[in-house]
Write a protein that holds these residues in place. Sequence first.
Motif, PDB file in Angstrom:
ATOM      1  N   PHE A  72      34.675  38.233  71.475  1.00  0.00           N
ATOM      2  CA  PHE A  72      33.573  38.856  71.107  1.00  0.00           C
ATOM      3  C   PHE A  72      33.267  38.920  69.609  1.00  0.00           C
ATOM      4  O   PHE A  72      32.312  38.670  69.186  1.00  0.00           O
ATOM      5  CB  PHE A  72      32.775  39.132  71.566  1.00  0.00           C
ATOM      6  N   THR A  73      34.224  39.529  68.756  1.00  0.00           N
ATOM      7  CA  THR A  73      34.126  39.922  67.243  1.00  0.00           C
ATOM      8  C   THR A  73      33.968  38.486  66.255  1.00  0.00           C
ATOM      9  O   THR A  73      34.094  38.899  65.020  1.00  0.00           O
ATOM     10  CB  THR A  73      34.728  40.789  66.420  1.00  0.00           C
ATOM     11  N   GLY A  74      34.411  37.554  66.617  1.00  0.00           N
ATOM     12  CA  GLY A  74      34.848  36.760  65.701  1.00  0.00           C
ATOM     13  C   GLY A  74      33.871  35.816  64.791  1.00  0.00           C
ATOM     14  O   GLY A  74      33.688  35.917  63.844  1.00  0.00           O
ATOM     15  N   PRO A  75      32.629  36.446  64.703  1.00  0.00           N
ATOM     16  CA  PRO A  75      30.968  35.901  64.557  1.00  0.00           C
ATOM     17  C   PRO A  75      31.353  37.083  62.980  1.00  0.00           C
ATOM     18  O   PRO A  75      30.807  36.103  62.367  1.00  0.00           O
ATOM     19  CB  PRO A  75      29.625  35.506  65.647  1.00  0.00           C
ATOM     20  N   LEU A  76      31.900  37.830  63.922  1.00  0.00           N
ATOM     21  CA  LEU A  76      31.120  39.275  62.894  1.00  0.00           C
ATOM     22  C   LEU A  76      32.560  39.227  61.786  1.00  0.00           C
ATOM     23  O   LEU A  76      32.279  39.321  60.514  1.00  0.00           O
ATOM     24  CB  LEU A  76      31.122  40.482  63.929  1.00  0.00           C
ATOM     25  N   VAL A  77      33.672  38.725  61.936  1.00  0.00           N
ATOM     26  CA  VAL A  77      34.771  38.546  61.231  1.00  0.00           C
ATOM     27  C   VAL A  77      33.675  37.180  60.154  1.00  0.00           C
ATOM     28  O   VAL A  77      33.759  37.372  58.636  1.00  0.00           O
ATOM     29  CB  VAL A  77      35.416  37.931  61.530  1.00  0.00           C
ATOM     30  N   ASP A  78      33.583  36.235  60.149  1.00  0.00           N
ATOM     31  CA  ASP A  78      33.339  35.373  59.559  1.00  0.00           C
ATOM     32  C   ASP A  78      31.559  35.583  58.996  1.00  0.00           C
ATOM     33  O   ASP A  78      31.685  35.561  57.308  1.00  0.00           O
ATOM     34  CB  ASP A  78      32.482  34.054  60.677  1.00  0.00           C
ATOM     35  N   ARG A  79      31.097  36.359  59.492  1.00  0.00           N
ATOM     36  CA  ARG A  79      29.581  36.886  58.870  1.00  0.00           C
ATOM     37  C   ARG A  79      29.668  37.908  57.512  1.00  0.00           C
ATOM     38  O   ARG A  79      29.093  37.559  56.807  1.00  0.00           O
ATOM     39  CB  ARG A  79      28.833  37.152  60.054  1.00  0.00           C
ATOM     40  N   ALA A  80      30.655  39.470  58.065  1.00  0.00           N
ATOM     41  CA  ALA A  80      30.955  40.147  57.106  1.00  0.00           C
ATOM     42  C   ALA A  80      31.583  40.233  56.624  1.00  0.00           C
ATOM     43  O   ALA A  80      31.850  40.903  55.072  1.00  0.00           O
ATOM     44  CB  ALA A  80      30.757  41.212  58.131  1.00  0.00           C
ATOM     45  N   GLY A  81      33.282  39.337  56.400  1.00  0.00           N
ATOM     46  CA  GLY A  81      33.825  38.839  55.766  1.00  0.00           C
ATOM     47  C   GLY A  81      35.128  40.062  56.271  1.00  0.00           C
ATOM     48  O   GLY A  81      35.331  40.988  57.039  1.00  0.00           O
ATOM     49  N   PRO A  82      36.523  39.153  56.833  1.00  0.00           N
ATOM     50  CA  PRO A  82      37.393  39.646  57.189  1.00  0.00           C
ATOM     51  C   PRO A  82      38.367  40.991  56.392  1.00  0.00           C
ATOM     52  O   PRO A  82      38.181  41.959  57.303  1.00  0.00           O
ATOM     53  CB  PRO A  82      38.194  38.400  56.864  1.00  0.00           C
ATOM     54  N   ARG A  83      37.817  41.127  55.114  1.00  0.00           N
ATOM     55  CA  ARG A  83      38.386  42.249  54.226  1.00  0.00           C
ATOM     56  C   ARG A  83      37.774  43.281  54.805  1.00  0.00           C
ATOM     57  O   ARG A  83      38.479  44.793  55.086  1.00  0.00           O
ATOM     58  CB  ARG A  83      38.313  41.841  52.575  1.00  0.00           C
ATOM     59  N   VAL A  84      36.473  43.495  55.481  1.00  0.00           N
ATOM     60  CA  VAL A  84      35.157  44.278  55.730  1.00  0.00           C
ATOM     61  C   VAL A  84      35.580  44.799  56.561  1.00  0.00           C
ATOM     62  O   VAL A  84      35.682  45.870  57.450  1.00  0.00           O
ATOM     63  CB  VAL A  84      33.975  43.785  55.543  1.00  0.00           C
ATOM     64  N   ILE A  85      36.035  44.321  57.859  1.00  0.00           N
ATOM     65  CA  ILE A  85      36.221  44.464  59.278  1.00  0.00           C
ATOM     66  C   ILE A  85      37.113  44.928  59.096  1.00  0.00           C
ATOM     67  O   ILE A  85      37.588  45.997  59.920  1.00  0.00           O
ATOM     68  CB  ILE A  85      36.552  43.091  60.199  1.00  0.00           C
ATOM     69  N   SER A  86      38.218  44.165  58.218  1.00  0.00           N
ATOM     70  CA  SER A  86      39.909  45.207  58.623  1.00  0.00           C
ATOM     71  C   SER A  86      39.982  46.144  58.197  1.00  0.00           C
ATOM     72  O   SER A  86      40.554  47.275  58.677  1.00  0.00           O
ATOM     73  CB  SER A  86      40.756  44.365  57.315  1.00  0.00           C
ATOM     74  N   TRP A  87      39.491  46.574  56.789  1.00  0.00           N
ATOM     75  CA  TRP A  87      39.586  47.897  55.887  1.00  0.00           C
ATOM     76  C   TRP A  87      38.530  48.885  57.357  1.00  0.00           C
ATOM     77  O   TRP A  87      39.423  50.201  57.630  1.00  0.00           O
ATOM     78  CB  TRP A  87      38.930  48.536  54.922  1.00  0.00           C
ATOM     79  N   SER A  88      37.499  48.793  57.530  1.00  0.00           N
ATOM     80  CA  SER A  88      36.598  49.714  58.728  1.00  0.00           C
ATOM     81  C   SER A  88      36.885  49.736  60.153  1.00  0.00           C
ATOM     82  O   SER A  88      37.070  50.650  60.903  1.00  0.00           O
ATOM     83  CB  SER A  88      34.883  48.615  58.785  1.00  0.00           C
ATOM     84  N   THR A  89      38.133  48.511  60.662  1.00  0.00           N
ATOM     85  CA  THR A  89      38.521  48.880  62.281  1.00  0.00           C
ATOM     86  C   THR A  89      39.653  49.998  61.996  1.00  0.00           C
ATOM     87  O   THR A  89      39.990  50.465  62.825  1.00  0.00           O
ATOM     88  CB  THR A  89      38.258  47.535  62.466  1.00  0.00           C
ATOM     89  N   ASP A  90      40.636  49.237  60.636  1.00  0.00           N
ATOM     90  CA  ASP A  90      41.643  50.408  60.666  1.00  0.00           C
ATOM     91  C   ASP A  90      41.091  51.930  60.989  1.00  0.00           C
ATOM     92  O   ASP A  90      42.130  52.750  61.016  1.00  0.00           O
ATOM     93  CB  ASP A  90      42.348  49.795  59.241  1.00  0.00           C
ATOM     94  N   LEU A  91      39.901  51.593  60.132  1.00  0.00           N
ATOM     95  CA  LEU A  91      39.731  53.140  59.506  1.00  0.00           C
ATOM     96  C   LEU A  91      39.053  54.110  60.826  1.00  0.00           C
ATOM     97  O   LEU A  91      39.473  55.358  61.653  1.00  0.00           O
ATOM     98  CB  LEU A  91      38.580  53.633  58.517  1.00  0.00           C
ATOM     99  N   ALA A  92      38.293  53.413  61.411  1.00  0.00           N
ATOM    100  CA  ALA A  92      38.249  53.746  63.130  1.00  0.00           C
ATOM    101  C   ALA A  92      39.131  53.969  63.718  1.00  0.00           C
ATOM    102  O   ALA A  92      39.188  54.779  64.748  1.00  0.00           O
ATOM    103  CB  ALA A  92      37.215  52.375  63.689  1.00  0.00           C
ATOM    104  N   SER A  93      39.996  53.361  63.726  1.00  0.00           N
ATOM    105  CA  SER A  93      41.538  53.862  64.833  1.00  0.00           C
ATOM    106  C   SER A  93      42.043  54.615  64.800  1.00  0.00           C
ATOM    107  O   SER A  93      42.909  55.100  65.605  1.00  0.00           O
ATOM    108  CB  SER A  93      42.586  52.212  65.061  1.00  0.00           C
ATOM    109  N   ALA A  94      42.593  54.754  63.396  1.00  0.00           N
ATOM    110  CA  ALA A  94      43.101  56.364  62.249  1.00  0.00           C
ATOM    111  C   ALA A  94      42.677  57.518  62.993  1.00  0.00           C
ATOM    112  O   ALA A  94      43.229  58.272  63.426  1.00  0.00           O
ATOM    113  CB  ALA A  94      42.706  55.809  61.029  1.00  0.00           C
ATOM    114  N   THR A  95      40.757  56.932  62.866  1.00  0.00           N
ATOM    115  CA  THR A  95      40.048  58.459  63.536  1.00  0.00           C
ATOM    116  C   THR A  95      40.114  58.731  65.102  1.00  0.00           C
ATOM    117  O   THR A  95      40.912  59.998  65.391  1.00  0.00           O
ATOM    118  CB  THR A  95      38.321  58.133  63.099  1.00  0.00           C
TER     119      THR A  95
END
Length: 445
Positions: A72-95
């Motif tokens: 369900f996050t495909g539209p968000l990746v297209d809307r916000a951009g994969p770079r923003v989604i990548s680093w923000s989710t990586d930091l969430a996973s790290a936390t």
Amino acid sequence: MTEVVTTDDGISGGRSLRPLSGLLAAMAVSLTGTRVSAIALPWFVLATTGSPTQTGLVAFCEMTPYVLVKAFTGPLVDRAGPRVISWSTDLASATAAGAVPLLHALDLLSLPLLLTLVALIGAARGPGDLAKEVMVPEAADRSGMPLERAAGLAGATERLAATLGPAAGGSVVALFGPLTGLAVNAGCFVLGPVIMLLTLPRGMGQAAENVPSPHGATELGYWKRFGEGFAFLRGEPLLRTITVMVAITNLLDTAFSTVLMPVWARASGHGPAVIGLTSSVGGIAAIAGSVVAAAAAHRMRRRVVFFTGFLLAGAPKFLALACHAPMWAVLVVFAVGGFGSGFLNPVLGAISFERIPRRLLGRVNALGDSLAWAGIPLGGLIAGAAVASFGLVPVLLAGGAAYFLTTNVTGLRPEWREMDRLRERGVPAQRPTADERAPHGDLTA
């Protein structure tokens, strides 16, 4: 899509390989950390609780959000951009990953809290993995590299992480304990965004450009974006057929690795060591196959490479165990199968990147990947019940037959011709949306 300018051997004419190498490095550290966690987390739960049931529950709580959220996050990746989604989710996973050893050290880590943190890790990993995947074709463009080669290098990176990550995780857990392994996982999730910041061009990985719809609207809500991706996938017979085929093979592979292989190892007297040996042999061969595919797959006919790879990687391993083949023959089968499997992801990735418009890449890949993974949770359950009812050898034979029929007989369907036809015509990746084309027929069983 930016035109790819290459020399005769497929290497870019003067373009820098930094965008692709930086993306692959970020993928490598993220995937390696995940593999380390796959060893450390179950061992931590088993060591602290002594309960196999709770250990399995933790694994379930990570993978279920992974599949569902990714879908369900495909539209968000297209809307916000994969770079923003990548680093923000990586930091969430790290936390979330770093909170596990911290809360345990403070004696605040209860089972419900652990399950919540694990679910957060899985929920963040899905979009993060998707976002990096979506950036591969742009990185290939910027590096002047054929899609097959870029997808092959991405596949080799994944195979390398899958082979070295468990070994590193086992060593870290054995020497320093599972909590250190979880800390390493958190560190890898932090390192990925740092690598991307230092290596990727500033404009890479931005949101896909809004393309006007047939009705003139440029801004679509979430559910309309989701529906647009679903409609595109539904209108692509080749992509739908690939998705169904891979979903079945994923189910069969999971049944083989989680139930059939361990039962065979115990029944044959080889013990658990043979599971690691065959996995290592297959993994190393798969890395070699991915490297060869990255170098040469763009020169080959995709359909021949694709079905030959599945012919080598699928049914033979089931039949080798069912026929009580000697150990040397089993290792040869796993090596040949691993080598063949290394060619699959480069072909699949190139087809996906060519057929899906860039603005739909996130949402269509999210749906396709999630559907392809849908059978994984069922593989072990079905195999366990089947072995209990019919015995190991009949189930191995049935699994091999199902694999062969799924991956070869289905190749007679007419849509598979599109695998080579698209590249022969030189069609670029930016193709019309499903709404702009005449609808195709539905996929039949």
